[in-house]
Design a protein around this motif. Structure first.
Motif, PDB file in Angstrom:
ATOM      1  N   GLN A   1      11.211  10.382  13.159  1.00 23.37           N
ATOM      2  CA  GLN A   1      12.198  10.804  14.157  1.00 23.37           C
ATOM      3  C   GLN A   1      12.895   9.554  14.695  1.00 23.37           C
ATOM      4  O   GLN A   1      12.259   8.644  15.215  1.00 23.37           O
TER       5      GLN A   1
ATOM      6  N   SER B   1      13.189  18.706  15.365  1.00 25.21           N
ATOM      7  CA  SER B   1      12.772  17.697  16.347  1.00 25.21           C
ATOM      8  C   SER B   1      11.343  17.904  16.841  1.00 25.21           C
ATOM      9  O   SER B   1      10.751  17.002  17.429  1.00 25.21           O
ATOM     10  N   ASP B   2      10.764  19.092  16.596  1.00 27.03           N
ATOM     11  CA  ASP B   2       9.393  19.348  17.046  1.00 27.03           C
ATOM     12  C   ASP B   2       8.350  18.772  16.094  1.00 27.03           C
ATOM     13  O   ASP B   2       7.159  18.754  16.415  1.00 27.03           O
ATOM     14  N   LEU B   3       8.770  18.292  14.929  1.00 30.89           N
ATOM     15  CA  LEU B   3       7.831  17.702  13.985  1.00 30.89           C
ATOM     16  C   LEU B   3       7.481  16.285  14.438  1.00 30.89           C
ATOM     17  O   LEU B   3       8.374  15.454  14.626  1.00 30.89           O
ATOM     18  N   PRO B   4       6.197  15.961  14.603  1.00 28.14           N
ATOM     19  CA  PRO B   4       5.826  14.622  15.070  1.00 28.14           C
ATOM     20  C   PRO B   4       5.955  13.577  13.963  1.00 28.14           C
ATOM     21  O   PRO B   4       5.843  13.889  12.773  1.00 28.14           O
TER      22      PRO B   4
ATOM     23  N   THR C   1      16.267  13.512  12.181  1.00 31.27           N
ATOM     24  CA  THR C   1      14.962  13.657  11.539  1.00 31.27           C
ATOM     25  C   THR C   1      15.078  13.269  10.072  1.00 31.27           C
ATOM     26  O   THR C   1      16.018  13.688   9.382  1.00 31.27           O
TER      27      THR C   1
ATOM     28  N   GLU D   1      16.644  22.727  12.826  1.00 25.00           N
ATOM     29  CA  GLU D   1      16.140  21.995  13.986  1.00 25.00           C
ATOM     30  C   GLU D   1      14.702  21.583  13.712  1.00 25.00           C
ATOM     31  O   GLU D   1      13.802  22.419  13.605  1.00 25.00           O
TER      32      GLU D   1
END
Length: 238
Positions: A160, A192-195, A165, A190
């Motif tokens: 990120q 952005s929630d993936l670490p 991403t 979308e």
């Protein structure tokens, strides 16, 4: 350095090489083809240490005349911190290494020609499993546009960077010391929630013309599917 300490360090280093070779941890540091070299090196170190220790024990008994061996417990205690360093390996390189590089470290082709000359034809079927380094090279240099309208399956870890991403891998020629990053920008979903450093498998198609000199040959793809997966045994590309 005392001989006892030299022997202990040989045992530790040789044992560490054998351990990482047998458990597969060596893949965090070198290519798979180097496994036999590590096993051979570790075995030689342990054998040399064993021979030296046996000779030291026999020599101490001869000097005593009564079969008494002087204690070397203090040397073993001093080496315990070294044991922890050798046998507890760090993780493989990941998102931090990619973020420190601004683009893809891809070498330009040494010859001019059409894509059919510089790159082999892609196999039939969809999606096509490709390494990130091959996908990026084709996106940047393939004049035959072999990736256009072809869905590819890409495996890598998440990076990120601000609002963007990427799926990324580190490629090595010999060992982790010469690793260089390859990343692909993911668009169309979308994510952005993936670490960072989470491993994913991506089905995507190239956005033609997205890998340019201006963005250091980082291609962008339209993402259709993203699946979380376990880190592969060998985290690097070769």
């Amino acid at each position: 350095m005392r001989r006892e300490t030299q022997n202990i360090l040989l045992v530790l280093l040789g044992g560490a090489l054998l351990k990482i070779s047998i458990t597969g941890t060596y893949l965090r540091y070198v290519k798979p083809s180097h496994q036999w070299l590590l096993i051979a090196g570790g075995t030689v170190m342990v054998l040399l240490a064993a021979v030296s220790i046996i000779r030291e024990i026999r020599g101490a008994r001869d000097e005593d005349g009564h079969g008494h061996v002087h204690s070397t417990r203090s040397a073993w205690l001093l080496v315990l911190p070294v044991l922890a360093v050798f046998l507890v390996g760090p993780p493989s390189l990941g998102a931090d290494s990619v973020e420190r590089a601004s683009g893809n470290a891809l070498a330009a082709p040494s010859t001019e020609g059409e894509g059919s000359e510089l790159f082999p034809a892609l196999p039939a079927g969809s999606p096509i499993a490709l390494q990130l380094s091959e996908f990026s090279a084709r996106a940047a240099w393939d004049k035959g546009h072999s990736l256009d309208n072809r869905r590819a399956r890409l495996l890598g870890f998440v990076v990120q960077e601000g609002p963007d991403t990427y799926v990324a891998r580190l490629a090595i020629s010999c060992c982790a010391a010469d690793a260089f990053p390859v990343k692909i920008k993911l668009l169309g979903r979308e994510l952005s929630d993936l670490p960072d450093n989470s491993w994913i498998e991506v089905d995507a198609t190239l956005r033609p013309g997205s890998a340019t000199r201006a963005n250091e040959y980082v291609p962008a793809v339209t993402t259709y599917a993203v699946r979380r997966v376990a880190q592969p045994e060998d985290p690097y590309e070769h």
